[in-house]
Scaffold this motif. Structure first.
Motif, PDB file in Angstrom:
ATOM      1  N   GLN A  93      -7.347  17.323  20.983  1.00 10.34           N
ATOM      2  CA  GLN A  93      -6.507  16.161  21.228  1.00 10.34           C
ATOM      3  C   GLN A  93      -5.782  15.757  19.946  1.00 10.34           C
ATOM      4  N   ASP A  94      -6.512  15.777  18.821  1.00 10.52           N
ATOM      5  CA  ASP A  94      -5.928  15.518  17.515  1.00 10.52           C
ATOM      6  C   ASP A  94      -5.370  16.837  16.988  1.00 10.52           C
ATOM      7  N   ILE A  95      -4.061  16.976  16.986  1.00  7.68           N
ATOM      8  CA  ILE A  95      -3.420  18.280  16.800  1.00  7.68           C
ATOM      9  C   ILE A  95      -3.612  18.848  15.392  1.00  7.68           C
ATOM     10  N   ASN A  96      -3.595  17.995  14.370  1.00  7.57           N
ATOM     11  CA  ASN A  96      -3.874  18.415  12.986  1.00  7.57           C
ATOM     12  C   ASN A  96      -2.936  19.502  12.470  1.00  7.57           C
ATOM     13  N   LEU A  97      -1.652  19.315  12.656  1.00  5.38           N
ATOM     14  CA  LEU A  97      -0.684  20.228  12.049  1.00  5.38           C
ATOM     15  C   LEU A  97      -0.438  19.812  10.598  1.00  5.38           C
ATOM     16  N   LEU A  98      -0.023  20.774   9.773  1.00  4.32           N
ATOM     17  CA  LEU A  98       0.199  20.513   8.360  1.00  4.32           C
ATOM     18  C   LEU A  98       1.598  19.923   8.149  1.00  4.32           C
ATOM     19  N   LYS A  99       1.648  18.767   7.520  1.00  4.64           N
ATOM     20  CA  LYS A  99       2.893  18.013   7.403  1.00  4.64           C
ATOM     21  C   LYS A  99       3.939  18.708   6.533  1.00  4.64           C
ATOM     22  N   ASN A 100       3.493  19.476   5.557  1.00  7.46           N
ATOM     23  CA  ASN A 100       4.439  20.092   4.616  1.00  7.46           C
ATOM     24  C   ASN A 100       4.974  21.438   5.093  1.00  7.46           C
ATOM     25  N   LEU A 101       4.607  21.851   6.304  1.00  2.00           N
ATOM     26  CA  LEU A 101       5.066  23.135   6.835  1.00  2.00           C
ATOM     27  C   LEU A 101       5.950  22.931   8.055  1.00  2.00           C
ATOM     28  N   SER A 102       6.872  23.853   8.278  1.00  6.07           N
ATOM     29  CA  SER A 102       7.650  23.848   9.522  1.00  6.07           C
ATOM     30  C   SER A 102       6.732  24.195  10.682  1.00  6.07           C
ATOM     31  N   LEU A 103       7.240  24.017  11.890  1.00  2.78           N
ATOM     32  CA  LEU A 103       6.421  24.300  13.065  1.00  2.78           C
ATOM     33  C   LEU A 103       6.027  25.777  13.138  1.00  2.78           C
ATOM     34  N   ILE A 104       6.966  26.678  12.846  1.00  2.00           N
ATOM     35  CA  ILE A 104       6.623  28.098  12.905  1.00  2.00           C
ATOM     36  C   ILE A 104       5.639  28.469  11.795  1.00  2.00           C
ATOM     37  N   ASP A 105       5.770  27.841  10.632  1.00  2.00           N
ATOM     38  CA  ASP A 105       4.821  28.119   9.550  1.00  2.00           C
ATOM     39  C   ASP A 105       3.428  27.600   9.895  1.00  2.00           C
ATOM     40  N   ASN A 106       3.352  26.502  10.648  1.00  2.00           N
ATOM     41  CA  ASN A 106       2.055  26.017  11.126  1.00  2.00           C
ATOM     42  C   ASN A 106       1.402  27.038  12.053  1.00  2.00           C
ATOM     43  N   ALA A 126       4.656  34.943  15.986  1.00  2.00           N
ATOM     44  CA  ALA A 126       4.824  33.494  16.088  1.00  2.00           C
ATOM     45  C   ALA A 126       6.081  33.147  16.887  1.00  2.00           C
ATOM     46  N   LYS A 127       7.170  33.872  16.656  1.00  2.00           N
ATOM     47  CA  LYS A 127       8.410  33.620  17.388  1.00  2.00           C
ATOM     48  C   LYS A 127       8.218  33.865  18.889  1.00  2.00           C
ATOM     49  N   LYS A 128       7.494  34.924  19.226  1.00  2.00           N
ATOM     50  CA  LYS A 128       7.247  35.236  20.642  1.00  2.00           C
ATOM     51  C   LYS A 128       6.400  34.145  21.298  1.00  2.00           C
ATOM     52  N   LEU A 129       5.422  33.614  20.546  1.00  2.00           N
ATOM     53  CA  LEU A 129       4.578  32.545  21.084  1.00  2.00           C
ATOM     54  C   LEU A 129       5.387  31.262  21.292  1.00  2.00           C
ATOM     55  N   LEU A 130       6.243  30.936  20.335  1.00  2.00           N
ATOM     56  CA  LEU A 130       7.091  29.754  20.478  1.00  2.00           C
ATOM     57  C   LEU A 130       8.043  29.916  21.661  1.00  2.00           C
ATOM     58  N   GLU A 131       8.533  31.140  21.849  1.00  2.00           N
ATOM     59  CA  GLU A 131       9.410  31.412  22.993  1.00  2.00           C
ATOM     60  C   GLU A 131       8.639  31.287  24.295  1.00  2.00           C
ATOM     61  N   MET A 132       7.420  31.806  24.317  1.00  2.00           N
ATOM     62  CA  MET A 132       6.582  31.739  25.517  1.00  2.00           C
ATOM     63  C   MET A 132       6.325  30.302  25.942  1.00  2.00           C
ATOM     64  N   GLU A 140      12.046  25.728  13.063  1.00  2.00           N
ATOM     65  CA  GLU A 140      12.208  25.300  11.667  1.00  2.00           C
ATOM     66  C   GLU A 140      12.058  23.787  11.485  1.00  2.00           C
ATOM     67  N   ASN A 141      11.805  23.064  12.573  1.00  2.00           N
ATOM     68  CA  ASN A 141      11.591  21.622  12.475  1.00  2.00           C
ATOM     69  C   ASN A 141      10.272  21.316  11.786  1.00  2.00           C
ATOM     70  N   ASN A 142      10.135  20.092  11.283  1.00  2.00           N
ATOM     71  CA  ASN A 142       8.831  19.661  10.789  1.00  2.00           C
ATOM     72  C   ASN A 142       8.135  18.845  11.869  1.00  2.00           C
ATOM     73  N   ILE A 143       6.915  18.430  11.613  1.00  2.00           N
ATOM     74  CA  ILE A 143       6.114  17.828  12.684  1.00  2.00           C
ATOM     75  C   ILE A 143       6.580  16.421  13.072  1.00  2.00           C
ATOM     76  N   THR A 144       7.481  15.825  12.275  1.00  2.00           N
ATOM     77  CA  THR A 144       8.019  14.516  12.652  1.00  2.00           C
ATOM     78  C   THR A 144       9.170  14.642  13.640  1.00  2.00           C
ATOM     79  N   GLN A 145       9.576  15.890  13.917  1.00  2.00           N
ATOM     80  CA  GLN A 145      10.736  16.129  14.776  1.00  2.00           C
ATOM     81  C   GLN A 145      10.346  16.720  16.129  1.00  2.00           C
TER      82      GLN A 145
END
Length: 254
Positions: A93-106, A126-132, A140-145
């Motif tokens: 539930q608490d996603i815990n993504l890293l704030k200093n990384l883009s979404l794909i880098d996470n 990673a690109k295939k998973l994001l596409e899926m 390339e967005n950050n987690i605030t976007q």
């Protein structure tokens, strides 16, 4: 099917203010490869503790936990860490993504930890998973976007980057609205359809309705289970399935 996770006489006790709390009590269960299982129960019943103990994230007090036929309860932490990294995926539930990384880098980050990591190969995965999961344009967005539902999709991609045998989720839709919950569950159903075993902890009968077996825990005891057919999001009958679960809960006094 082969058994992927097996527990026998699993007990978990913890010390709290000099009191010994017996959280899980002689739990016996098997999860088969390719299953989609939900664990339900009242708050404090031990459902999340069960997930942590089955995955080796927490140590059992006594009993046995086997993963793919091998005992993991007695493994050293380094050995457990390798199994969790290479064979298990986790979403919470608490996603815990890293704030200093883009979404794909996470998404890529867990795979890059490996000594033999090939960044180009991992990037393509990673690109295939994001596409899926329908969020490739946000790479390339950050987690605030991103919305909560979009960030949970990133967390699912991160959990799948190592192509795990089993995906564990602790209330992965608990902080999402109904639309995002339905979208996440459709993604998990598709992942399961492709062969990944999925085990979720949830308080939501609508979420459980999209799995094929529901386990119910009360006061640390596994007291009941309900078998269902595979859920197909393309032919959504989740309302009837949810009604069936609610009726089952009432009939069993749960």
């Amino acid at each position: 099917m082969s058994t992927i996770v097996e527990a026998r006489s699993l007990n978990k006790k913890v010390d709290l203010d000099n009191n010994k709390l017996h959280i899980l009590k002689d739990v016996n269960l098997e999860i088969e490869e390719g299953e989609f299982v939900a664990v339900m129960g009242p708050s404090g019943s031990g459902k999340s503790t069960l997930l942590y103990n089955l995955s080796g994230m927490d140590r059992i007090t006594s009993g046995s936990v086997k993963f793919k036929g091998s005992e993991i309860a007695s493994l050293k932490e380094e050995e457990l860490a390798q199994i969790r990294l290479n064979n298990m995926g986790f979403i919470f539930q608490d996603i815990n993504l890293l704030k200093n990384l883009s979404l794909i880098d996470n998404v890529m980050f867990p795979a890059l930890v490996s000594k033999n990591a090939d960044k180009n190969v991992i990037n393509q995965k990673a690109k295939k998973l994001l596409e899926m999961t329908g969020i490739e344009k946000l790479a390339e967005n950050n987690i605030t976007q991103g919305s909560g539902g979009q960030l949970q999709r990133v967390a699912i991609c991160r959990a799948l980057i190592h192509e795990p045998d089993i995906l564990f989720g602790d209330e992965p839709t608990g902080a999402l609205d109904s639309k995002s919950t339905a979208e996440i569950m459709a993604i998990l159903a598709e992942i399961n359809k492709k062969g990944t075993t999925v085990m979720l902890v949830t308080h939501d009968a609508n979420v459980a309705a999209k799995t094929e077996r529901v386990l119910f825990i009360v006061d640390g005891n596994l007291v009941a289970q309900k078998e269902m057919s595979k859920y197909d999001p393309k032919h959504d009958d989740s309302k009837k399935r949810e009604e069936s679960i609610l009726k089952w809960l009432v009939e069993n006094g749960l």
